[in-house]
Structure formats: structure tokens, C-alpha cells
Design a protein around this motif. Sequence first.
Motif, PDB file in Angstrom:
ATOM      1  N   HIS A  72       0.855  -1.196   0.000  1.00 47.77           N
ATOM      2  CA  HIS A  72       0.000   0.000   0.000  1.00 47.77           C
ATOM      3  C   HIS A  72       0.886   1.239   0.000  1.00 47.77           C
ATOM      4  O   HIS A  72       1.672   1.466   0.928  1.00 47.77           O
ATOM      5  N   GLN A 120     -14.181   5.898  -4.583  1.00 55.30           N
ATOM      6  CA  GLN A 120     -13.098   5.033  -5.043  1.00 55.30           C
ATOM      7  C   GLN A 120     -11.747   5.554  -4.534  1.00 55.30           C
ATOM      8  O   GLN A 120     -10.896   4.769  -4.095  1.00 55.30           O
ATOM      9  N   THR A 121     -11.568   6.858  -4.596  1.00 51.57           N
ATOM     10  CA  THR A 121     -10.307   7.445  -4.143  1.00 51.57           C
ATOM     11  C   THR A 121     -10.160   7.329  -2.632  1.00 51.57           C
ATOM     12  O   THR A 121      -9.072   7.020  -2.122  1.00 51.57           O
ATOM     13  N   SER A 130     -11.448   4.996  -0.756  1.00 52.12           N
ATOM     14  CA  SER A 130     -11.127   3.593  -0.492  1.00 52.12           C
ATOM     15  C   SER A 130      -9.668   3.301  -0.809  1.00 52.12           C
ATOM     16  O   SER A 130      -9.010   2.525  -0.104  1.00 52.12           O
ATOM     17  N   ARG A 131      -9.162   3.909  -1.867  1.00 51.39           N
ATOM     18  CA  ARG A 131      -7.752   3.742  -2.233  1.00 51.39           C
ATOM     19  C   ARG A 131      -6.853   4.258  -1.112  1.00 51.39           C
ATOM     20  O   ARG A 131      -5.858   3.617  -0.732  1.00 51.39           O
ATOM     21  N   ASN A 152      -6.985   1.999   1.944  1.00 53.37           N
ATOM     22  CA  ASN A 152      -6.611   0.612   1.630  1.00 53.37           C
ATOM     23  C   ASN A 152      -7.776  -0.337   1.882  1.00 53.37           C
ATOM     24  O   ASN A 152      -7.620  -1.415   2.453  1.00 53.37           O
ATOM     25  N   GLU A 185     -12.935  -1.797  -2.622  1.00 52.09           N
ATOM     26  CA  GLU A 185     -14.173  -1.131  -3.027  1.00 52.09           C
ATOM     27  C   GLU A 185     -15.120  -2.150  -3.649  1.00 52.09           C
ATOM     28  O   GLU A 185     -14.805  -2.800  -4.631  1.00 52.09           O
ATOM     29  N   ALA A 194      -5.624   2.300 -10.445  1.00 54.87           N
ATOM     30  CA  ALA A 194      -5.346   2.296  -9.006  1.00 54.87           C
ATOM     31  C   ALA A 194      -5.649   3.613  -8.295  1.00 54.87           C
ATOM     32  O   ALA A 194      -5.489   3.693  -7.076  1.00 54.87           O
ATOM     33  N   TYR A 195      -6.059   4.672  -9.006  1.00 53.30           N
ATOM     34  CA  TYR A 195      -6.416   5.955  -8.387  1.00 53.30           C
ATOM     35  C   TYR A 195      -5.241   6.555  -7.605  1.00 53.30           C
ATOM     36  O   TYR A 195      -5.428   7.190  -6.564  1.00 53.30           O
ATOM     37  N   ASP A 196      -4.024   6.355  -8.087  1.00 49.98           N
ATOM     38  CA  ASP A 196      -2.863   6.874  -7.370  1.00 49.98           C
ATOM     39  C   ASP A 196      -2.793   8.399  -7.414  1.00 49.98           C
ATOM     40  O   ASP A 196      -2.551   9.054  -6.403  1.00 49.98           O
ATOM     41  N   ALA A 200      -5.491   9.866  -5.266  1.00 47.27           N
ATOM     42  CA  ALA A 200      -5.191   9.729  -3.844  1.00 47.27           C
ATOM     43  C   ALA A 200      -4.203  10.788  -3.390  1.00 47.27           C
ATOM     44  O   ALA A 200      -4.363  11.396  -2.324  1.00 47.27           O
ATOM     45  N   ARG A 238       0.384  -5.636  -6.094  1.00 45.91           N
ATOM     46  CA  ARG A 238      -0.493  -4.495  -6.295  1.00 45.91           C
ATOM     47  C   ARG A 238      -0.812  -4.278  -7.764  1.00 45.91           C
ATOM     48  O   ARG A 238      -1.897  -3.878  -8.128  1.00 45.91           O
TER      49      ARG A 238
END
Length: 479
Positions: A311, A408-409, A411-412, A415, A418, A432-434, A437, A476
Motif C-alpha cells: 500500500h 473510489q479514491t 477507499s484507495r 486501503n 471497493e 489504481a487511483y494513485d 489519492a 499491487r
Amino acid sequence: MTSLDPSASAPKILLTAGPRGTIHMKVPPGVRRIRDSLTPGLDILIGKTKRTYAVKLRVKGRPGQLVVRLGDVDQMDLKDARLQARAAIDDARRGILPEQASERREQARRAEAAAARKAELEAERAQSVTFKSVADDYLADKLPGGGGRLASQPELKRKLEKELKGWHKRPIAEITRAEIKTLARTKAKASETSANRLLSFIKRVFAWAEDQDIIDDNPALGVKKPGAEAERMRYLEDDEIRLFWKAADTIPEPAGRLFQLCLVTGQRRVEVGGLRRSELGEFRFKDREGKASSVKAWLLPAGRTKRRRDHAVPLSPLAQAIIAGVPALKSEQGEVTDHVFATAGHRDQAPSGWSKFKRALDEAIGRLIAEEAGEDFDAARHRLADWHIHDLRATCATHLDMEEVDSQTISRILNHAEGDSKSITKRYKRYAYDREASEALNLWAEKLERLTQARRDTAPPSLFAFNDPVRVSAQRQAA
């Protein structure tokens, strides 16, 4: 074994033992035997100097009759002679010779002695296998079913050392279902949630012990939770955040920064407390358009996360400043500890004593409330309403939602998985919405700075010098 001498008549009477019993009765000259009327086939053979118990046998499938001497009258109890005679007669009817029967009895005796010794050793082992030793083995077991890979290990070890201390020396096989229920119900009087968590740990230990054949039966099986758990809705509002932050600045290091980093990053307290310098580095990712970017990040390995997946936590300037401001402790060898929040007097390890830290923070918050109200401090009145450390995580998520960050973000960042992780849609979603985030945590940090006037001094580059520029696990990438 001898052949039967048919000479001389043999009186048949009910034999009795003892000095005056019939086993010692005088017989006419020439009488060589006395027959027992209670056990047909049992005789007393009369010799010149002694008398002997004997039994007459006809072995199935063999011709003739045999006489088997059982023992001297003066050395053998009449009751035992009758039992042996009946056993020999029963064996003969099944075609078993006396010597075969003797060998079988000896084997049975040895087997019985071995079983008794085994039971004795198992009893001794059961006394030496304590709840503490089994729980330690469970927490060290990294195979499936063991607790060696649980992210909650530090908390479980605390429960074992503090809340289950009374069971440390108890043989695990002696702990009863009633004792487990009583302990859980007693704990529930103070905190139903804590009691449920403690019971869950106890169940894990006993289930593992049964699976390892340490115990035959699991007394914790089916024990119900002593308390109901309602979903917590608590989070800190703006003014509470201001008080929290200001109070955290006043309590001894590293407690205040621990709490602040929990709030800024939204991560679990066990993960924050175990932060290592070797987990700080550069994180590279691609956005929706495929553009490559990188951010300073906290790179949590799978073994330290609840989901057992690597993560990456993007670190806002505020988060970097908090970490950089933690006083660096050195080991006896003069090296800086890998654990960022290692405490003085301890080894290179995560801090313990969260309850003590929380009490210090609560008092500091209460004194601020009293000071701002111009009142004398009263711990019962001057405090934040019922809040837990885990509420800092909920506060981060709730305020991100208020800032219209999508679920979604969020939850990202937290960790979380979703939606249904087994659904077909989830299996094929790979984004992955990095970037989202990272932007969301920067947005959250800016809000905290506005609420608290927190300083975000630039973190020194050396803070992130422990890692290679890229660290994205295969686990990941496949998520």
C-alpha cells in the motif's frame, strides 16, 4: 504342564481359603487331589511337602487332557486361582494352548502398561503446555491458520500480555468454556467492543491448538460475543480538529506526532506506529492518460497491512513535515533507528502505550477547553465527547467526502476493497487511483493547515534516501 494321574479318588467340595480353610484339609492316604465344586476343572494337587493349584483342560482340536499348574496354595490366593482357571478353560475351548494364552496375556499387560505410561506422559505434557506458550506459538506460526502474518500482531500481543495474564501459566487443556464466557462477560462490563475483540483472539488460539492436536476439544467453539457492536458514526468536526491538533503539539514526543500523522494520512494506528524510515521513498505511477508521475510516499509492505497487499500512501507536505520533525533516536551502535517513532529507552521497535498516550492527549485537550472557556479544569466536563483513536481514520474519510472526493479514491487511501472483490467487474478493474489519492491527501492537508495553522516545513531530502525510486509490488499491479 503334566498328564493327569487318574489314580486315587478326588473329593469334590467348595474350597475355602485361610489357615483353617479346606485348601489345607486333611485327606485320606492315597488321595492326591481335591476338586473345587465352584470352578469345575480347578484342583488342588497334594504333594508330600506342598499343595498346588492346577486346572484340567481339553484344548479344542487337540487330543487328550492337560493339567496346568497355576501356583502353590501358600503363595496364591484362591480367588486368583479360580480366575486363572476359568480364563484357561475359556482359552482351551477356543483352541488356545496355555503357553499361547500366557504370551497373549503378557502382551496385553505390556500394552496396558505402555498405554498407562503414555497417558501419564500426556498428562505431564498437558500440565506443561500452558495457554501462554500455545498463544506464543500461534502468533509465531506464519503458515495458513497461524497468526504470524496478522497485521494486528502488536495488539494481539498486548492483549496476551495484559488482558490474559491470569492464564499465562494455566495448562491450556484445563481452561473451560465457562471460564472463557466469564472472562468475556466481565470484560464486556467495561467495553463490549473490547470484549468481542478479546474473545475473537481467544477463539483463534484455541482453534489453532485443536488443529495442531494440542487439545482434543475446543472449549471456545460456539461461545457468543458478549456485546453488540453498533457501527460508529463518530468523527471530529472542525473545531474539535483544532483542539486536537493544538493539544497534540503540547504532549511529549513522539505521541503528539503519532496522533497527527494518523489524522493526516488516514492510516491505521498500528501501521502508523510501526512506520520505518526504510518504508519512505519515491512512488511512481501513471494517471488516466498514461502520464508518468512520482510523489514522495510511505510504502507499506504487504506484511504490515490488514489486506495483506502493498500500500503506497502519498505523503502531503504536512505529513512529510510531521515525520521529519520526529526526534531521531540512535542505537547503542550510534545508528539512527529504522522505526521513526521508536521511544527513548526502547529498542528499534514500534512504540507501545497507546492508552497512556491517549490519556495524556485527552487531558491536554480538556485543559485547552477549560482555558478557552476561562474555567478551572475539570476532567469530567472539559473533554471531547466519546472519541477513539480509530475515529481519526473516520475523520479523514469523512472530511474527504465533504470535499467531494469520490468513494473510489477514499477507499484507495484507506486501503479498502471497493465493492465485492469477487465480482467480475472488480476482477477486471485495474486503475489504481494513485494520482487522485495524492491530490486528495494534499487537499485534506491544506484543510488541516487552515483549521490548525499547522506549519509544513519542507522535509529534508535525506528523509527519503532509503529506497530505490520505484517500488510497486507485483501483488499491487495485479490487484
